[in-house]
Design a protein around this motif. Structure first.
Motif, mmCIF file in Angstrom:
data_model
loop_
_atom_site.group_PDB
_atom_site.id
_atom_site.type_symbol
_atom_site.label_atom_id
_atom_site.label_comp_id
_atom_site.label_asym_id
_atom_site.label_seq_id
_atom_site.Cartn_x
_atom_site.Cartn_y
_atom_site.Cartn_z
ATOM 1 N N GLU A 1 46.857 40.809 53.058
ATOM 2 C CA GLU A 1 47.111 39.387 52.854
ATOM 3 C C GLU A 1 45.823 38.577 52.966
ATOM 4 N N GLY A 2 44.942 38.984 53.880
ATOM 5 C CA GLY A 2 43.691 38.258 54.061
ATOM 6 C C GLY A 2 42.819 38.297 52.827
ATOM 7 N N THR A 3 42.798 39.419 52.134
ATOM 8 C CA THR A 3 42.014 39.527 50.902
ATOM 9 C C THR A 3 42.534 38.569 49.846
ATOM 10 N N ARG A 4 43.854 38.500 49.743
ATOM 11 C CA ARG A 4 44.437 37.578 48.765
ATOM 12 C C ARG A 4 44.073 36.137 49.093
ATOM 13 N N ARG A 5 44.201 35.766 50.381
ATOM 14 C CA ARG A 5 43.871 34.390 50.780
ATOM 15 C C ARG A 5 42.395 34.083 50.548
ATOM 16 N N ALA A 6 41.537 35.039 50.915
ATOM 17 C CA ALA A 6 40.098 34.823 50.733
ATOM 18 C C ALA A 6 39.748 34.660 49.262
ATOM 19 N N CYS A 7 40.388 35.455 48.428
ATOM 20 C CA CYS A 7 40.136 35.351 46.987
ATOM 21 C C CYS A 7 40.572 33.993 46.457
ATOM 22 N N GLU A 8 41.741 33.556 46.848
ATOM 23 C CA GLU A 8 42.238 32.250 46.408
ATOM 24 C C GLU A 8 41.282 31.133 46.832
ATOM 25 N N GLN A 9 40.765 31.224 48.052
ATOM 26 C CA GLN A 9 39.833 30.201 48.529
ATOM 27 C C GLN A 9 38.522 30.239 47.751
ATOM 28 N N SER A 10 38.042 31.435 47.443
ATOM 29 C CA SER A 10 36.828 31.554 46.636
ATOM 30 C C SER A 10 37.053 30.986 45.236
ATOM 31 N N LEU A 11 38.197 31.279 44.645
ATOM 32 C CA LEU A 11 38.504 30.745 43.318
ATOM 33 C C LEU A 11 38.506 29.213 43.330
ATOM 34 N N LYS A 12 39.063 28.644 44.372
ATOM 35 C CA LYS A 12 39.107 27.191 44.480
ATOM 36 C C LYS A 12 37.706 26.610 44.583
ATOM 37 N N ARG A 13 36.872 27.211 45.445
ATOM 38 C CA ARG A 13 35.509 26.707 45.607
ATOM 39 C C ARG A 13 34.695 26.884 44.328
ATOM 40 N N LEU A 14 34.949 27.972 43.602
ATOM 41 C CA LEU A 14 34.202 28.263 42.382
ATOM 42 C C LEU A 14 34.777 27.570 41.149
ATOM 43 N N ARG A 15 35.881 26.874 41.313
ATOM 44 C CA ARG A 15 36.507 26.097 40.218
ATOM 45 C C ARG A 15 36.856 26.994 39.035
ATOM 46 N N THR A 16 37.467 28.132 39.333
ATOM 47 C CA THR A 16 37.835 29.060 38.279
ATOM 48 C C THR A 16 39.184 29.681 38.604
ATOM 49 N N ASP A 17 39.806 30.281 37.601
ATOM 50 C CA ASP A 17 41.106 30.915 37.835
ATOM 51 C C ASP A 17 40.987 32.426 38.007
ATOM 52 N N HIS A 18 39.761 32.959 37.862
ATOM 53 C CA HIS A 18 39.589 34.392 38.060
ATOM 54 C C HIS A 18 38.135 34.715 38.366
ATOM 55 N N LEU A 19 37.921 35.840 39.013
ATOM 56 C CA LEU A 19 36.593 36.409 39.222
ATOM 57 C C LEU A 19 36.440 37.615 38.304
ATOM 58 N N ASP A 20 35.255 37.822 37.796
ATOM 59 C CA ASP A 20 35.013 39.019 36.999
ATOM 60 C C ASP A 20 34.830 40.236 37.891
ATOM 61 N N LEU A 21 34.328 40.005 39.110
ATOM 62 C CA LEU A 21 34.111 41.097 40.054
ATOM 63 C C LEU A 21 34.309 40.580 41.470
ATOM 64 N N TYR A 22 35.057 41.344 42.272
ATOM 65 C CA TYR A 22 35.300 40.983 43.674
ATOM 66 C C TYR A 22 34.998 42.212 44.514
ATOM 67 N N MET A 23 34.174 42.030 45.554
ATOM 68 C CA MET A 23 33.706 43.171 46.347
ATOM 69 C C MET A 23 34.009 42.996 47.826
ATOM 70 N N LEU A 24 34.159 44.123 48.512
ATOM 71 C CA LEU A 24 34.170 44.147 49.966
ATOM 72 C C LEU A 24 32.714 44.128 50.421
ATOM 73 N N HIS A 25 32.357 43.146 51.249
ATOM 74 C CA HIS A 25 30.939 42.891 51.542
ATOM 75 C C HIS A 25 30.268 44.062 52.261
ATOM 76 N N TRP A 26 30.958 44.713 53.155
ATOM 77 C CA TRP A 26 30.493 45.949 53.797
ATOM 78 C C TRP A 26 31.697 46.605 54.461
ATOM 79 N N PRO A 27 31.621 47.893 54.805
ATOM 80 C CA PRO A 27 32.758 48.562 55.439
ATOM 81 C C PRO A 27 33.080 47.910 56.779
#
Length: 259
Positions: A64-90
């Motif tokens: 659930e946290g990944t979904r929320r984080a993605c939604e927040q990033s999309l909002k800040r980036l003013r877009t409806d999708h990311l071309d690439l989304y990564m886990l920053h480190w293990p």
């Protein structure tokens, strides 16, 4: 892309797009979201020209946290999708949970591809066992002339398993070779003979393999222009050997270097 003067950064992004440099990389961690906002502002009206990448922090990478984080990033980036989304480190959250979230985001159209960052061979083996071959879009890792540790095992492993490498901090992190050092003099000698800059030569060295890409920071238009010219530079085998000798590989470290 990290935080810098907003006006200069936006001009740099626009200049990069004009020159065909379309990969824009950021993360929720940079400036605690401020950099994503800056990038979003810069891409207004030009989002379609960009391959846009961001990253989720490990402690946010639950299902659930990944979904929320993605939604927040999309909002800040003013877009409806990311071309690439990564886990920053293990991190401590089970990797299977993060990968499941990534796949759900792909199905929902929120991201096109997903990848990882700062993953060593063992981490990638685990990810491949969960996701299967062909699902990991990239592994973004530290790589520059003075930090070549990934050449020991990670580059061969990624090539064998078809995981492209994206080199971050390809000029070092404020530690570009000193022109007064022996290695720096060799670098500058190659650059002078080719009529290019030392940074262009350094970047060309990293990009000598087709499965390796780089994301040099460029907070000023002149930096972007320098990077763009490096794309057309191919070093000879003799020049590559000179750089390998000047900047020796060294021993394989116990853990993967990262910033």
């Amino acid at each position: 892309m990290e935080m810098d003067d907003p006006t200069k950064v936006q001009r740099a992004i626009h200049r990069g797009l004009d020159l065909g440099l379309t990969h824009v990389d950021t993360a929720e961690m940079y400036g605690s979201g401020a950099v994503e906002r800056l990038v979003g502002e810069a891409l207004v009206g030009r989002r379609g020209e960009v391959f846009l990448a961001s990253k989720v922090l490990p402690h946010n990478a639950s299902r659930e946290g990944t979904r929320r984080a993605c939604e927040q990033s999309l909002k800040r980036l003013r877009t409806d999708h990311l071309d690439l989304y990564m886990l920053h480190w293990p991190g401590a959250i089970p990797l299977a949970e993060t990968i499941e979230a990534f796949e759900q985001l792909v199905q929902a159209g929120k991201i096109r591809y997903w990848g990882v960052s700062n993953f060593d061979v063992g981490d990638l083996e685990q990810a491949l066992a969960i996701a299967g071959k062909g699902r990991i879009a990239c592994n973004q890792v530290l790589y520059h002339l003075q930090e070549r540790a990934i050449e020991h095992a990670l580059i061969p492993f990624c090539e064998a398993h078809e995981v492209p490498i994206v080199a971050y901090s390809p000029f070092g992190s404020g530690d570009f070779p000193d022109s007064d050092s022996r290695a720096g003099r060799e670098l500058n000698a190659i650059a002078k003979a080719r009529g290019v800059t030392a940074r262009q030569v350094a970047l060309a060295f990293l990009l000598r393999e087709p499965h390796i890409f780089a994301i040099p920071k460029a907070s000023r238009p002149e930096h972007v222009e320098d990077n763009a010219r490096a794309a057309a530079l191919t070093l000879s085998p003799e020049e590559q050997l000179r750089l390998e000798t000047a900047f020796p590989l060294g021993m394989r470290p116990a853990s993967l270097p990262m910033l």
